[in-house]
Every structure is written in C-alpha cells, then in structure tokens.
Design a protein around this motif. Structure first.
Motif, mmCIF file in Angstrom:
data_model
loop_
_atom_site.group_PDB
_atom_site.id
_atom_site.type_symbol
_atom_site.label_atom_id
_atom_site.label_comp_id
_atom_site.label_asym_id
_atom_site.label_seq_id
_atom_site.Cartn_x
_atom_site.Cartn_y
_atom_site.Cartn_z
ATOM 1 N N UNK A 37 0.646 -1.078 0.032
ATOM 2 C CA UNK A 37 -0.124 0.026 0.345
ATOM 3 C C UNK A 37 0.996 1.503 0.307
ATOM 4 N N UNK A 38 1.410 1.345 0.408
ATOM 5 C CA UNK A 38 3.064 2.577 0.769
ATOM 6 C C UNK A 38 3.433 2.730 -0.567
ATOM 7 N N UNK A 39 3.705 1.389 -1.285
ATOM 8 C CA UNK A 39 4.624 1.169 -2.141
ATOM 9 C C UNK A 39 3.721 2.425 -3.383
ATOM 10 N N UNK A 40 2.690 1.716 -3.116
ATOM 11 C CA UNK A 40 1.387 2.380 -4.099
ATOM 12 C C UNK A 40 1.480 3.905 -4.457
ATOM 13 N N UNK A 41 0.965 4.382 -3.124
ATOM 14 C CA UNK A 41 1.010 5.953 -2.230
ATOM 15 C C UNK A 41 2.031 6.287 -3.059
ATOM 16 N N UNK A 42 2.897 6.231 -2.820
ATOM 17 C CA UNK A 42 4.150 6.593 -3.202
ATOM 18 C C UNK A 42 4.408 6.683 -4.982
ATOM 19 N N UNK A 43 3.386 5.526 -5.099
ATOM 20 C CA UNK A 43 2.992 5.683 -6.742
ATOM 21 C C UNK A 43 4.681 4.998 -7.317
ATOM 22 N N UNK A 44 5.200 4.248 -6.543
ATOM 23 C CA UNK A 44 6.426 3.801 -7.229
ATOM 24 C C UNK A 44 6.670 2.591 -8.179
ATOM 25 N N UNK A 45 5.177 1.740 -7.554
ATOM 26 C CA UNK A 45 4.682 0.481 -8.117
ATOM 27 C C UNK A 45 3.396 -0.290 -8.895
ATOM 28 N N UNK A 46 3.022 -0.601 -10.164
ATOM 29 C CA UNK A 46 1.943 -0.834 -10.700
ATOM 30 C C UNK A 46 1.793 -1.994 -10.234
ATOM 31 N N UNK A 47 0.460 -2.349 -9.827
ATOM 32 C CA UNK A 47 -0.594 -3.373 -10.114
ATOM 33 C C UNK A 47 -1.287 -3.524 -11.050
ATOM 34 N N UNK A 48 -1.509 -5.102 -11.467
ATOM 35 C CA UNK A 48 -2.012 -5.980 -12.072
ATOM 36 C C UNK A 48 -2.717 -7.096 -12.356
ATOM 37 N N UNK A 49 -3.497 -7.011 -12.571
ATOM 38 C CA UNK A 49 -4.705 -8.383 -11.980
ATOM 39 C C UNK A 49 -5.021 -9.315 -12.620
ATOM 40 N N UNK A 50 -4.798 -10.454 -12.214
ATOM 41 C CA UNK A 50 -5.003 -11.732 -13.069
ATOM 42 C C UNK A 50 -5.521 -12.463 -12.199
ATOM 43 N N UNK A 51 -7.003 -12.529 -12.842
ATOM 44 C CA UNK A 51 -8.008 -13.279 -11.610
ATOM 45 C C UNK A 51 -7.755 -12.751 -10.150
ATOM 46 N N UNK A 52 -7.864 -13.628 -9.491
ATOM 47 C CA UNK A 52 -7.385 -12.961 -7.823
ATOM 48 C C UNK A 52 -5.837 -13.266 -7.645
ATOM 49 N N UNK A 53 -4.526 -12.766 -8.700
ATOM 50 C CA UNK A 53 -3.395 -12.830 -8.384
ATOM 51 C C UNK A 53 -2.987 -11.200 -8.513
ATOM 52 N N UNK A 54 -2.376 -10.691 -8.169
ATOM 53 C CA UNK A 54 -1.802 -9.525 -7.587
ATOM 54 C C UNK A 54 -0.257 -9.325 -8.574
ATOM 55 N N UNK A 55 -0.427 -8.643 -9.534
ATOM 56 C CA UNK A 55 0.903 -8.723 -10.093
ATOM 57 C C UNK A 55 1.640 -7.412 -9.788
ATOM 58 N N UNK A 56 2.630 -7.105 -9.681
ATOM 59 C CA UNK A 56 2.997 -6.186 -9.618
ATOM 60 C C UNK A 56 4.507 -5.703 -10.219
ATOM 61 N N UNK A 57 5.049 -4.118 -10.333
ATOM 62 C CA UNK A 57 5.706 -3.657 -11.531
ATOM 63 C C UNK A 57 6.484 -2.207 -11.404
ATOM 64 N N UNK A 58 7.579 -2.026 -11.431
ATOM 65 C CA UNK A 58 7.792 -0.516 -11.257
ATOM 66 C C UNK A 58 7.621 0.465 -12.238
ATOM 67 N N UNK A 59 6.441 1.515 -11.346
ATOM 68 C CA UNK A 59 6.494 3.054 -12.286
ATOM 69 C C UNK A 59 7.310 3.200 -13.200
ATOM 70 N N UNK A 60 7.826 3.061 -14.781
ATOM 71 C CA UNK A 60 8.743 3.197 -15.068
ATOM 72 C C UNK A 60 8.843 4.506 -15.213
ATOM 73 N N UNK A 61 8.307 5.202 -15.165
ATOM 74 C CA UNK A 61 7.723 6.566 -15.890
ATOM 75 C C UNK A 61 8.198 7.139 -14.681
ATOM 76 N N UNK A 62 8.271 7.232 -13.437
ATOM 77 C CA UNK A 62 8.284 8.195 -12.191
ATOM 78 C C UNK A 62 9.765 7.433 -11.490
ATOM 79 N N UNK A 63 10.434 6.697 -11.815
ATOM 80 C CA UNK A 63 11.848 5.761 -11.972
ATOM 81 C C UNK A 63 12.232 7.228 -12.789
#
Length: 98
Positions: free
Chosen positions: A56-82
């Motif tokens: 949650x804290x990483x998402x609030x800082x916009x450092x990571x993105x979330x993609x859902x596949x069914x019930x699975x949460x897959x995270x990635x770095x917000x490359x634009x912010x980096x």
C-alpha cells in the motif's frame, strides 16, 4: 502526489519515506530487476496484513503498479516515475553547476 511531470521535493519525500523500510526497498529493487512479480507474506516471512501495508505504501508513493490476473496481484515498477526521479537529480546537478 502531483502529476508525474511535476515532481516536487515533497513528492520525493513521500517516495523516500516509502523506500526507507528494508522490506519495501527490497520489494522495489526486486521489481527493478524482474519487471513483474507477485509477492506474498511468505516471501519475507511476514503476515499477509503486514505485506499488504508495505505494498500500500509503495502504491501510494506511485512507485509500483498493480495488474490483476484473476485473484493474483502482479506488481511492476512505475518506470515513468523512476525516470522522473533520475531527471530531477540531473536537473539539481545542472543547477549547481550554474
């Protein structure tokens, strides 16, 4: 946080606060290396609620993105912010030279 093209010092403070915890920093660094990943509390031997808090804290800082596949949460770095963080420091260095 403001629009990504308007990165401010207060935005950076939020980002650095999010990265100040060893687990959150490790999550972020793992994502930088692997592009996408799913994390669970078992990954760091912590409870599910603690893991959710870190994410949650990483998402609030916009450092990571979330993609859902069914019930699975897959995270990635917000490359634009980096990239913006890198540009911010480059501009600070350029200002110092003048």
């Amino acid at each position: 946080m403001k629009k990504l093209n308007e990165l401010s010092k207060s935005d950076l403070l939020l980002i650095f606060q999010a990265l100040s915890d060893p687990i959150r920093l490790d999550i972020f660094l793992c994502l930088l290396k692997s592009k996408e990943k799913r994390f669970s509390g078992a990954t760091y031997n912590i409870s599910k609620s603690t893991m959710s808090h870190h994410i949650k804290l990483l998402k609030e800082a916009q450092l990571i993105n979330l993609r859902k596949e069914g019930t699975t949460h897959i995270y990635s770095v917000n490359q634009e912010l980096v990239e913006l963080i890198g540009h911010f420091f480059e501009e600070c260095g350029d200002e110092k030279e003048n």
